[in-house]
Scaffold this motif. Sequence first.
Motif, mmCIF file in Angstrom:
data_model
loop_
_atom_site.group_PDB
_atom_site.id
_atom_site.type_symbol
_atom_site.label_atom_id
_atom_site.label_comp_id
_atom_site.label_asym_id
_atom_site.label_seq_id
_atom_site.Cartn_x
_atom_site.Cartn_y
_atom_site.Cartn_z
ATOM 1 N N ARG A 1 12.752 -8.280 2.014
ATOM 2 C CA ARG A 1 14.038 -7.577 1.907
ATOM 3 C C ARG A 1 14.713 -7.939 0.582
ATOM 4 O O ARG A 1 15.233 -7.068 -0.110
ATOM 5 C CB ARG A 1 14.924 -7.963 3.089
ATOM 6 N N GLU A 2 14.686 -9.228 0.231
ATOM 7 C CA GLU A 2 15.288 -9.675 -1.030
ATOM 8 C C GLU A 2 14.571 -9.082 -2.241
ATOM 9 O O GLU A 2 15.197 -8.774 -3.249
ATOM 10 C CB GLU A 2 15.245 -11.198 -1.128
ATOM 11 N N ALA A 3 13.250 -8.913 -2.124
ATOM 12 C CA ALA A 3 12.466 -8.357 -3.232
ATOM 13 C C ALA A 3 12.527 -6.831 -3.285
ATOM 14 O O ALA A 3 12.022 -6.231 -4.227
ATOM 15 C CB ALA A 3 11.016 -8.806 -3.107
ATOM 16 N N GLY A 4 13.137 -6.215 -2.265
ATOM 17 C CA GLY A 4 13.251 -4.753 -2.229
ATOM 18 C C GLY A 4 12.022 -4.050 -1.682
ATOM 19 O O GLY A 4 11.905 -2.829 -1.782
ATOM 20 N N LEU A 5 11.109 -4.804 -1.066
ATOM 21 C CA LEU A 5 9.910 -4.193 -0.487
ATOM 22 C C LEU A 5 10.098 -3.776 0.961
ATOM 23 O O LEU A 5 9.287 -3.031 1.492
ATOM 24 C CB LEU A 5 8.723 -5.169 -0.586
ATOM 25 N N ALA A 6 11.141 -4.261 1.603
ATOM 26 C CA ALA A 6 11.446 -3.877 2.987
ATOM 27 C C ALA A 6 12.892 -3.401 3.014
ATOM 28 O O ALA A 6 13.813 -4.205 3.067
ATOM 29 C CB ALA A 6 11.240 -5.049 3.936
ATOM 30 N N ASP A 7 13.080 -2.089 2.932
ATOM 31 C CA ASP A 7 14.418 -1.505 2.902
ATOM 32 C C ASP A 7 14.401 -0.234 3.743
ATOM 33 O O ASP A 7 13.887 0.804 3.316
ATOM 34 C CB ASP A 7 14.809 -1.189 1.452
ATOM 35 N N ASP A 8 14.946 -0.336 4.964
ATOM 36 C CA ASP A 8 14.918 0.806 5.877
ATOM 37 C C ASP A 8 15.711 1.997 5.342
ATOM 38 O O ASP A 8 15.328 3.145 5.544
ATOM 39 C CB ASP A 8 15.436 0.402 7.256
ATOM 40 N N ARG A 9 16.809 1.739 4.660
ATOM 41 C CA ARG A 9 17.608 2.843 4.101
ATOM 42 C C ARG A 9 16.807 3.618 3.047
ATOM 43 O O ARG A 9 16.784 4.843 3.055
ATOM 44 C CB ARG A 9 18.896 2.321 3.489
ATOM 45 N N ALA A 10 16.158 2.900 2.165
ATOM 46 C CA ALA A 10 15.336 3.556 1.141
ATOM 47 C C ALA A 10 14.173 4.300 1.794
ATOM 48 O O ALA A 10 13.792 5.384 1.348
ATOM 49 C CB ALA A 10 14.816 2.532 0.144
ATOM 50 N N TYR A 11 13.631 3.726 2.868
ATOM 51 C CA TYR A 11 12.543 4.387 3.591
ATOM 52 C C TYR A 11 13.014 5.724 4.155
ATOM 53 O O TYR A 11 12.328 6.740 4.019
ATOM 54 C CB TYR A 11 12.033 3.483 4.722
ATOM 55 N N ARG B 1 0.821 -1.213 0.000
ATOM 56 C CA ARG B 1 0.000 0.000 0.000
ATOM 57 C C ARG B 1 0.849 1.254 0.000
ATOM 58 O O ARG B 1 0.542 2.227 -0.663
ATOM 59 C CB ARG B 1 -0.919 0.002 1.220
ATOM 60 N N ARG B 2 1.881 1.241 0.807
ATOM 61 C CA ARG B 2 2.836 2.349 0.865
ATOM 62 C C ARG B 2 4.127 1.811 1.481
ATOM 63 O O ARG B 2 4.152 0.729 2.040
ATOM 64 C CB ARG B 2 2.292 3.533 1.657
ATOM 65 N N ARG B 3 5.185 2.589 1.399
ATOM 66 C CA ARG B 3 6.478 2.149 1.920
ATOM 67 C C ARG B 3 6.380 1.976 3.442
ATOM 68 O O ARG B 3 5.803 2.812 4.129
ATOM 69 C CB ARG B 3 7.536 3.200 1.577
ATOM 70 N N ARG B 4 6.935 0.880 3.943
ATOM 71 C CA ARG B 4 6.909 0.565 5.382
ATOM 72 C C ARG B 4 8.311 0.215 5.862
ATOM 73 O O ARG B 4 9.140 -0.277 5.104
ATOM 74 C CB ARG B 4 6.022 -0.646 5.664
ATOM 75 N N THR B 5 8.543 0.426 7.162
ATOM 76 C CA THR B 5 9.804 -0.003 7.760
ATOM 77 C C THR B 5 9.681 -1.485 8.129
ATOM 78 O O THR B 5 8.573 -2.018 8.255
ATOM 79 C CB THR B 5 10.130 0.800 9.031
ATOM 80 N N GLU B 6 10.813 -2.117 8.328
ATOM 81 C CA GLU B 6 10.797 -3.525 8.737
ATOM 82 C C GLU B 6 10.093 -3.669 10.086
ATOM 83 O O GLU B 6 9.385 -4.644 10.315
ATOM 84 C CB GLU B 6 12.219 -4.071 8.815
ATOM 85 N N ASN B 7 10.292 -2.694 10.962
ATOM 86 C CA ASN B 7 9.665 -2.730 12.280
ATOM 87 C C ASN B 7 8.138 -2.645 12.164
ATOM 88 O O ASN B 7 7.417 -3.347 12.872
ATOM 89 C CB ASN B 7 10.189 -1.583 13.145
ATOM 90 N N GLU B 8 7.635 -1.808 11.269
ATOM 91 C CA GLU B 8 6.189 -1.708 11.064
ATOM 92 C C GLU B 8 5.625 -3.027 10.532
ATOM 93 O O GLU B 8 4.557 -3.475 10.969
ATOM 94 C CB GLU B 8 5.863 -0.574 10.089
ATOM 95 N N ILE B 9 6.337 -3.650 9.602
ATOM 96 C CA ILE B 9 5.895 -4.937 9.052
ATOM 97 C C ILE B 9 5.903 -6.003 10.140
ATOM 98 O O ILE B 9 4.973 -6.799 10.269
ATOM 99 C CB ILE B 9 6.780 -5.352 7.857
#
Length: 194
Positions: A101-111, A71-79
């Motif tokens: 993380r491997e798919a690029g959907l969980a990336d704290d740096r990009a967030y 839905r929108r960019r999320r942090t790993e902690n939120e997930i």
Amino acid sequence: MIVTKIERQKKDPERYSVFLDGSFAVGVRSPVLLRAGLRKGDDVSPETLELLRGEEEFGAARLAAVRYAGRRRRTENEIWKKLTSLLFPTQAIESAIGALREAGLADDRAYVRAYIHDAQLRRPAGGRMIEHRLKGKGIPPEILREELSTALGPDEEAILAGRCLGPYIARMDRRTAAGKAFLPGERAAVLRRY
């Protein structure tokens, strides 16, 4: 334990119910069933049954995580918090976040980079304010420090502060003209706090 029946579930046609020795054992999605290669009459060990359950939990956790992060960019902690609230086991959550993380959907740096960019477009803020907001979202401190130092140098913070102060000073001047004068030194203290 012998597989006595495999049937499609009525409420979710993508899932199948596997019956062992005449009683329900596990419900699995079709990809899990295909990978396991189970057929009626196969002998299933307890280890295989646990493996099926684990794979099914991982698949369900990954699907829930993708929906949430999609839905929108999320942090790993939120997930992590979302999947925990859905009562997934810890191992399934860790695996699902690893897959994201491997798919690029969980990336704290990009967030963090996207957050800084968006925050500066909407309402500019200094590094400390952004750091405070992102700590609440569970971003690790080392990632915060690295990304903030890259995105906001000391010169840029001064420029942002000047852009924020312009409209604020104009409002202060209108109030001062309306009869609300500042005591000596009070104006500078108010600007520093702002």
